[in-house]
Enzyme design. Structure first.
Site, PDB file in Angstrom:
ATOM      1  N   GLU A   1      15.280   2.289   9.044  1.00 23.04           N
ATOM      2  CA  GLU A   1      14.913   0.990   9.604  1.00 23.04           C
ATOM      3  C   GLU A   1      14.022   1.260  10.814  1.00 23.04           C
ATOM      4  OE1 GLU A   1      13.718  -2.081  10.480  1.00 23.04           O
ATOM      5  OE2 GLU A   1      15.223  -2.537   8.935  1.00 23.04           O
TER       6      GLU A   1
ATOM      7  N   THR B   1      12.669   4.159   3.037  1.00 23.46           N
ATOM      8  CA  THR B   1      12.610   2.705   2.865  1.00 23.46           C
ATOM      9  C   THR B   1      13.699   2.030   3.697  1.00 23.46           C
ATOM     10  OG1 THR B   1      14.039   2.849   0.904  1.00 23.46           O
ATOM     11  CG2 THR B   1      11.658   2.890   0.547  1.00 23.46           C
TER      12      THR B   1
ATOM     13  N   LYS C   1      -2.611  -1.261  17.006  1.00 19.70           N
ATOM     14  CA  LYS C   1      -3.491  -0.289  16.355  1.00 19.70           C
ATOM     15  C   LYS C   1      -4.184   0.596  17.388  1.00 19.70           C
ATOM     16  CE  LYS C   1      -2.363  -1.801  12.360  1.00 19.70           C
ATOM     17  NZ  LYS C   1      -1.360  -1.028  11.590  1.00 19.70           N
TER      18      LYS C   1
ATOM     19  N   ILE D   1       0.825  -1.204   0.000  1.00 22.07           N
ATOM     20  CA  ILE D   1       0.000   0.000   0.000  1.00 22.07           C
ATOM     21  C   ILE D   1       0.861   1.257   0.000  1.00 22.07           C
ATOM     22  CG2 ILE D   1      -1.755   1.283   1.295  1.00 22.07           C
ATOM     23  CD1 ILE D   1      -2.708  -1.416   2.386  1.00 22.07           C
TER      24      ILE D   1
ATOM     25  N   TYR E   1      -1.342  -7.272  16.980  1.00 22.21           N
ATOM     26  CA  TYR E   1      -1.757  -6.402  15.877  1.00 22.21           C
ATOM     27  C   TYR E   1      -2.865  -5.456  16.326  1.00 22.21           C
ATOM     28  CZ  TYR E   1      -3.458  -4.972  11.277  1.00 22.21           C
ATOM     29  OH  TYR E   1      -3.851  -4.236  10.188  1.00 22.21           O
TER      30      TYR E   1
END
EC number: 1.1.1.-
Length: 351
Positions: A98, A66, A228, A46, A224
């Site tokens: 990183e 990146t 969030k 994405i 996860y």
């Protein structure tokens, strides 16, 4: 900010399916004319698709953060080839970061600040994310061990937002958008009740971060969802701290728009490090339910174009502001948000 009078309950497959059937609209042409946009986590998935879309919308400068220079250069070349000769290669700059290493995150922000004059950082898109099948740990700058997923998904975006804040405040209309998920609503009052009912004999409270990252309660799914949730706590903390700063300096208008976005269930390589069985299941599941990465990235891109108080602290999803309510009560949210945000700032040396 989140609301507590909307739909409740865990996010369902039917909700995800509706998202797959009704993808968001793309951004208008020329949307980023004259703007400098920074994106992390954009070598694939994405994040890459968002970078590709922004590159085609006439930015003045596009900074790709990146994991390695090689990955970033490969993404840059692919973007140039896809957009075509109308895109000047000098517009795109690659800087390695990183996100599992906070010292690398700080070095990244230092490099960006050195090459970005005040008043010229318009948009920051924090899209780096990680899911792992097992609990791996990294050591932070103070020697404390944290799960790698927690560092990448929570600490790194919080640090990036805080480090870039002065530069963003010098830029009128600047935006910081973190890629999140409405699955934070899957964390329930039952999940957090041990934390709220426990106390440390010395301090009177138990560390919220230690609770959420306890190896004895760690699972891939729980890590996860709770990451969030904590990222939503970070978002609210940034908004509240800025409001307090504005109140103490009423003559200055240096407001940054902080918001989150949810791209929905998308076909990406998020589960690339999982076993064959999980990867096969997710491939089949996503084929039936999910959007393409390109469709999901539209939400990231249009979210960067939002302005005004209406968007402050909100989550942008499916071309609207999310109205789903958390799985915890408003009182539980207030208590936990404050504790988590203060602890995160302490870990990052920003308290």
């Amino acid at each position: 900010m989140v609301q507590f009078n909307g739909p409740h309950g865990k996010v369902t497959v039917s909700y995800l399916r509706q998202g797959g059937l009704n993808p968001p609209a793309p951004a208008p042409k020329g949307s980023f004319t004259g703007k400098t946009v920074l994106i992390t986590g954009c070598s694939s998935g994405i994040g890459y698709q968002a970078a590709l879309q922004i590159a085609s919308l006439n930015p003045k400068r596009l900074i790709l953060g990146t994991r390695t220079l090689a990955k970033g250069e490969a993404a840059k070349q692919e973007i140039l080839a896809t957009v075509g000769p109308s895109l000047d290669s000098s517009i795109i700059e690659v800087i390695p970061i990183e996100c599992s290493d906070l010292s690398s995150v700080r070095q990244f922000t230092t490099t960006v600040r050195k090459t970005t004059p005040p008043g010229t950082l318009d948009c920051v898109l924090l899209s780096a994310g990680l899911a792992l099948p097992t609990r791996e740990v990294v050591t932070d700058e103070s020697g404390h061990e944290w799960p790698t997923t927690f560092v990448v998904n929570v600490l790194a975006p919080a640090l990036l937002a805080l480090e870039f804040l002065p530069l963003l405040q010098s830029t009128p209309g600047s935006v910081v958008e973190s890629v999140n998920s409405i699955s934070y609503c899957n964390v329930t009052s039952e999940d957090i009740s041990p934390l709220l009912s426990s106390q440390d004999e010395a301090t009177g409270t138990t560390s919220a971060l230690d609770f959420f990252n306890n190896p004895e309660r760690w699972t891939t799914q729980r890590a996860y969802y709770e990451a969030k949730l904590m990222l939503m706590f970070v978002l609210e903390g940034l908004v509240q701290d800025q409001a307090q700063q504005q109140a103490s300096q009423p003559g200055e208008d240096r407001k940054v728009l902080f918001l989150a976005c949810c791209p929905g269930q998308c076909r990406t390589n998020l589960y690339r490090q999982f076993g064959l069985g999980v990867r096969a299941f997710m491939t089949l599941f996503n084929a039936v339910i999910a959007r393409t990465a390109e469709q999901g990235a539209r939400t990231l891109v249009t979210g960067l174009l939002l302005q005004g108080e209406e968007a402050m602290g909100k989550m942008w999803v499916n071309d609207r502001f999310d109205d789903w309510s958390p799985g915890i009560t408003e009182e539980e949210w207030k208590v936990l948000q404050k504790r988590v945000w203060e602890e995160i700032k302490g870990v990052l040396g920003k308290a």
